[in-house]
Design a protein around this motif. Structure first.
Motif, PDB file in Angstrom:
ATOM      1  N   ASP A  26      48.993  40.468  53.797  1.00  0.00           N
ATOM      2  CA  ASP A  26      49.748  39.896  52.676  1.00  0.00           C
ATOM      3  C   ASP A  26      48.925  39.949  51.393  1.00  0.00           C
ATOM      4  O   ASP A  26      49.447  40.246  50.318  1.00  0.00           O
ATOM      5  CB  ASP A  26      50.137  38.442  52.981  1.00  0.00           C
ATOM      6  N   THR A  27      47.626  39.638  51.520  1.00  0.00           N
ATOM      7  CA  THR A  27      46.752  39.645  50.346  1.00  0.00           C
ATOM      8  C   THR A  27      46.613  41.075  49.796  1.00  0.00           C
ATOM      9  O   THR A  27      46.679  41.301  48.596  1.00  0.00           O
ATOM     10  CB  THR A  27      45.376  39.059  50.732  1.00  0.00           C
ATOM     11  N   LEU A  28      46.489  42.042  50.717  1.00  0.00           N
ATOM     12  CA  LEU A  28      46.339  43.435  50.281  1.00  0.00           C
ATOM     13  C   LEU A  28      47.661  44.017  49.765  1.00  0.00           C
ATOM     14  O   LEU A  28      47.652  44.920  48.925  1.00  0.00           O
ATOM     15  CB  LEU A  28      45.787  44.281  51.423  1.00  0.00           C
ATOM     16  N   ALA A  29      48.807  43.474  50.250  1.00  0.00           N
ATOM     17  CA  ALA A  29      50.099  43.934  49.728  1.00  0.00           C
ATOM     18  C   ALA A  29      50.154  43.694  48.221  1.00  0.00           C
ATOM     19  O   ALA A  29      50.660  44.524  47.458  1.00  0.00           O
ATOM     20  CB  ALA A  29      51.249  43.221  50.433  1.00  0.00           C
ATOM     21  N   GLY A  30      49.569  42.568  47.795  1.00  0.00           N
ATOM     22  CA  GLY A  30      49.494  42.253  46.367  1.00  0.00           C
ATOM     23  C   GLY A  30      48.631  43.237  45.592  1.00  0.00           C
ATOM     24  O   GLY A  30      48.691  43.301  44.370  1.00  0.00           O
ATOM     25  N   VAL A 136      32.983  27.254  49.689  1.00  0.00           N
ATOM     26  CA  VAL A 136      33.469  25.871  49.608  1.00  0.00           C
ATOM     27  C   VAL A 136      34.940  25.798  49.231  1.00  0.00           C
ATOM     28  O   VAL A 136      35.637  24.855  49.594  1.00  0.00           O
ATOM     29  CB  VAL A 136      32.658  25.029  48.581  1.00  0.00           C
ATOM     30  N   GLU A 137      35.440  26.820  48.511  1.00  0.00           N
ATOM     31  CA  GLU A 137      36.824  26.694  48.014  1.00  0.00           C
ATOM     32  C   GLU A 137      37.845  26.792  49.146  1.00  0.00           C
ATOM     33  O   GLU A 137      38.986  26.394  48.979  1.00  0.00           O
ATOM     34  CB  GLU A 137      37.117  27.730  46.907  1.00  0.00           C
ATOM     35  N   GLY A 138      37.454  27.285  50.336  1.00  0.00           N
ATOM     36  CA  GLY A 138      38.410  27.385  51.445  1.00  0.00           C
ATOM     37  C   GLY A 138      39.336  28.559  51.228  1.00  0.00           C
ATOM     38  O   GLY A 138      39.700  28.882  50.104  1.00  0.00           O
ATOM     39  N   LYS A 139      39.718  29.188  52.325  1.00  0.00           N
ATOM     40  CA  LYS A 139      40.475  30.425  52.153  1.00  0.00           C
ATOM     41  C   LYS A 139      41.972  30.211  52.022  1.00  0.00           C
ATOM     42  O   LYS A 139      42.644  31.008  51.402  1.00  0.00           O
ATOM     43  CB  LYS A 139      40.162  31.382  53.289  1.00  0.00           C
ATOM     44  N   PHE A 140      42.486  29.108  52.605  1.00  0.00           N
ATOM     45  CA  PHE A 140      43.948  29.010  52.713  1.00  0.00           C
ATOM     46  C   PHE A 140      44.628  29.023  51.350  1.00  0.00           C
ATOM     47  O   PHE A 140      45.579  29.751  51.132  1.00  0.00           O
ATOM     48  CB  PHE A 140      44.353  27.772  53.499  1.00  0.00           C
ATOM     49  N   GLY A 141      44.112  28.198  50.438  1.00  0.00           N
ATOM     50  CA  GLY A 141      44.720  28.114  49.111  1.00  0.00           C
ATOM     51  C   GLY A 141      44.709  29.456  48.409  1.00  0.00           C
ATOM     52  O   GLY A 141      45.613  29.761  47.622  1.00  0.00           O
ATOM     53  N   ALA A 142      43.693  30.284  48.689  1.00  0.00           N
ATOM     54  CA  ALA A 142      43.518  31.535  47.950  1.00  0.00           C
ATOM     55  C   ALA A 142      44.345  32.678  48.532  1.00  0.00           C
ATOM     56  O   ALA A 142      44.444  33.740  47.930  1.00  0.00           O
ATOM     57  CB  ALA A 142      42.042  31.915  47.959  1.00  0.00           C
ATOM     58  N   LEU A 143      44.949  32.476  49.717  1.00  0.00           N
ATOM     59  CA  LEU A 143      45.635  33.585  50.368  1.00  0.00           C
ATOM     60  C   LEU A 143      47.079  33.706  49.921  1.00  0.00           C
ATOM     61  O   LEU A 143      47.746  32.711  49.657  1.00  0.00           O
ATOM     62  CB  LEU A 143      45.573  33.401  51.883  1.00  0.00           C
ATOM     63  N   LYS A 144      47.545  34.951  49.886  1.00  0.00           N
ATOM     64  CA  LYS A 144      48.929  35.204  49.459  1.00  0.00           C
ATOM     65  C   LYS A 144      49.910  34.933  50.606  1.00  0.00           C
ATOM     66  O   LYS A 144      49.606  35.184  51.768  1.00  0.00           O
ATOM     67  CB  LYS A 144      49.075  36.666  49.048  1.00  0.00           C
ATOM     68  N   ALA A 145      51.105  34.459  50.238  1.00  0.00           N
ATOM     69  CA  ALA A 145      52.174  34.272  51.230  1.00  0.00           C
ATOM     70  C   ALA A 145      52.828  35.621  51.506  1.00  0.00           C
ATOM     71  O   ALA A 145      52.846  36.491  50.640  1.00  0.00           O
ATOM     72  CB  ALA A 145      53.211  33.297  50.688  1.00  0.00           C
ATOM     73  N   PRO A 146      53.372  35.814  52.723  1.00  0.00           N
ATOM     74  CA  PRO A 146      54.052  37.083  53.007  1.00  0.00           C
ATOM     75  C   PRO A 146      55.373  37.170  52.259  1.00  0.00           C
ATOM     76  O   PRO A 146      55.978  36.149  51.933  1.00  0.00           O
ATOM     77  CB  PRO A 146      54.302  37.010  54.514  1.00  0.00           C
ATOM     78  N   SER A 147      55.837  38.384  52.008  1.00  0.00           N
ATOM     79  CA  SER A 147      57.184  38.567  51.464  1.00  0.00           C
ATOM     80  C   SER A 147      58.172  38.248  52.582  1.00  0.00           C
ATOM     81  O   SER A 147      57.821  38.346  53.761  1.00  0.00           O
ATOM     82  CB  SER A 147      57.365  40.008  51.003  1.00  0.00           C
ATOM     83  N   PRO A 148      59.441  37.892  52.226  1.00  0.00           N
ATOM     84  CA  PRO A 148      60.444  37.658  53.287  1.00  0.00           C
ATOM     85  C   PRO A 148      60.603  38.876  54.188  1.00  0.00           C
ATOM     86  O   PRO A 148      60.781  38.735  55.400  1.00  0.00           O
ATOM     87  CB  PRO A 148      61.728  37.368  52.506  1.00  0.00           C
ATOM     88  N   GLN A 149      60.474  40.095  53.622  1.00  0.00           N
ATOM     89  CA  GLN A 149      60.602  41.312  54.439  1.00  0.00           C
ATOM     90  C   GLN A 149      59.474  41.386  55.464  1.00  0.00           C
ATOM     91  O   GLN A 149      59.698  41.716  56.625  1.00  0.00           O
ATOM     92  CB  GLN A 149      60.559  42.592  53.576  1.00  0.00           C
ATOM     93  N   ALA A 150      58.241  41.089  55.020  1.00  0.00           N
ATOM     94  CA  ALA A 150      57.098  41.142  55.943  1.00  0.00           C
ATOM     95  C   ALA A 150      57.289  40.111  57.045  1.00  0.00           C
ATOM     96  O   ALA A 150      57.037  40.385  58.220  1.00  0.00           O
ATOM     97  CB  ALA A 150      55.796  40.893  55.189  1.00  0.00           C
TER      98      ALA A 150
END
Ligand code: 5AD
Ligand code: SF4
Length: 478
Positions: A26-30, A136-150
């Motif tokens: 998802d992150t690389l799709a961006g 320290v910032e944690g990865k979850f907040g920084a990750l992209k959400a998938p598109s509905p298609q994905a």
């Protein structure tokens, strides 16, 4: 940025790696990367690796040999393939991977893959890059959400990480070192992710974490929520029909979680509850923080809460100093519980863990022989559990088309694959199926109705009393 780049991601090991691989995609799709199933066509190959046992780590190096050949073939055509190693081997071995396999361009640990775009930019400038920080910032907040298609392409049953890392420090286990300290995501963030999945058609969610039932994420009011509370909230998300969670530690099966099994119809009556050994002496040496009696009591409380509950587990044979008597205690625990299935492993000494330093390592042939005996016991229980499903009806969530035309495949409440004649239009629906035939790994049945239709029963184990100490339990999992 070119829109034509392709990424091939391969996941090894646990479900959390599957989840992490999706988040990387998802992150690389961006960044303009499309996913490809063909490694040879990719511009970027990511191996998302597992370090739990020696064999798992070695598999990565043999796979890297294959990647080197693909990379050389592409180079002959004037194409560059970037090879990245992510996940727990990356976290544990860091720069050593590039020394051993110079084909690798990028090593990215399990806690820093949200930085992939920046790390890839450095690789493009020609550097070999290693990042195994625990930011320290944690990865979850920084990750992209998938598109509905994905999301739709990944199917109607989805994993959602709610908790990561482990503070238990079992003496055989690398997880506290590769995944770090326990960290729970805020409840609101999880609910929002589940709602997004449901809107894209997901019907079943499995909440995952290395130690999922130690979940203590902050709730909307600021106080921490238990996993039981979180399950209640997630069950309210419109469209979500089924819930599961994995993997649990027996010591963290607290009252609100057990009560959720009684109160939430959508919480499936199947629990993976690793015990590792049935011997108190070995459990203590493993630093498991629970006894055999406490484990059995927890199983009993869960069965009181939900009589059709089925269990699976993990076992390690040949832990240092495990005697024939200790192993016998494991076999007798298996008899006492009656499992619907289990994973079993020979103890594998992991560098840096306390058990690897212990004297009295068990000989390989002894481990192999015990593993075989244990697997035979589990196979018998699993076959008996499946046999009890014959002629019974339960609800199946249809997930995909089958191998043959006109066949669809779904999962029973107990996680068994169930194949029925049906059309692809039923994928995402829950139907009542009567089981008519068994094979080694699947159940076969026919659709008898929609949920709630006449003929629907609660399942193969409903209302049946667990029987104790049967040499060959008549009620596997119940
Ligand atoms: N050796 C063998 N099995 C192991 N597991 C974890 N660490 C080891 C090890 N060093 C098994 C445990 C755990 C499962 C995920 O892997 O059974 O529950
Ligand atoms: Fe490893 Fe599970 Fe023990 Fe944590 S609880 S150290 S993840 S075996």
């Amino acid at each position: 940025m070119s829109g034509a780049r392709k990424v091939h991601i391969r996941s090894f090991g646990c479900q959390m790696n599957v989840y992490d691989s999706h988040r990387m995609a998802d992150t690389l799709a961006g960044e303009g990367y499309a996913e490809t199933a063909a490694a040879g066509d990719a511009d970027l190959i990511i191996l998302n690796t597992c370090h739990i046992r020696e064999k798992a780590a070695e598999k990565v190096y043999s796979e890297l040999g294959r990647m080197r050949r693909l990379k050389e073939a592409a180079a002959r055509d004037g194409r560059r393939i970037v090879v990245a190693v992510a996940g727990c081997v990356a976290q544990a071995e860091g720069a050593e991977i590039i020394r051993r396999a110079p084909t690798v361009d990028l090593v990215v640990g399990s806690q820093s893959f949200q930085r992939l775009p920046a790390l890839l930019a450095r690789v493009e400038r020609g550097d070999a890059v290693v990042d195994t920080e625990f930011p320290v910032e944690g990865k979850f907040g920084a990750l992209k959400a998938p598109s509905p298609q994905a999301t739709r392409a990944r199917g109607v049953s989805a994993f959602v990480t709610v908790q990561e890392g482990c503070d238990k420090f079992c003496t055989f286990c690398v997880v506290p070192y590769t995944r770090g300290a326990e960290l729970s995501r805020p409840a609101a963030e999880i609910v929002a992710e589940v709602a997004r999945l449901a809107e894209a058609g997901v019907r079943e969610v499995t909440l995952i974490g290395q130690n999922v039932n130690a979940y203590h994420g902050v709730g909307p009011g600021g106080a921490p929520w238990t996993l039981g509370r979180l399950l209640h909230r997630v069950a309210e998300v419109p469209g979500i029909a089924r819930l599961r969670y994995t993997t649990s530690h027996p010591g963290d099966m607290e009252a609100s979680l057990i009560a959720a099994h009684r109160d939430l119809a959508g919480l499936m009556p199947h629990l993976h509850l690793p015990v590792q050994s049935g011997s108190d002496r070995i459990l203590a040496a493993m630093n498991r923080r629970h006894t055999r009696a406490q484990y059995l009591r927890t199983i009993e409380r869960l069965r009181q809460a939900r009589p059709d509950m089925a269990f699976s587990s993990d076992f390690i044979v040949g832990f240092p100093a495990e005697s024939e008597q200790d192993f016998g205690a494991t076999l007798s625990l298996i008899d006492e519980v009656g499992f619907a299935g289990a994973y079993s492993f020979k103890y594998s000494a992991r560098p840096g863990t306390p058990a690897a330093e212990l004297d009295q390592q068990v000989a390989e042939d002894v481990k192999s022989e015990r593993l075989q005996r244990l697997q035979r016991a589990i196979d018998r229980q699993q076959a008996a559990f499946n046999a009890r499903c014959l002629g019974r009806s339960f609800e199946v969530l249809f997930e995909r088309t089958g191998r043959y035309p006109g066949q669809i495949v779904g999962r029973s409440p107990y996680l068994q694959p169930v194949q029925v004649p049906g059309s692809a239009a039923s994928i995402g629906e829950i139907g009542t199926v009567t089981i008519t035939e068994l094979s080694a790994n699947s159940l076969f049945g026919s659709l008898v109705g929609k949920p709630g239709a006449p003929g629907s029963e609660r399942g193969p184990l409903a209302g049946e009393r667990p029987r104790r100490r049967d040499p060959m339990p008549a009620e596997p999992g119940g």
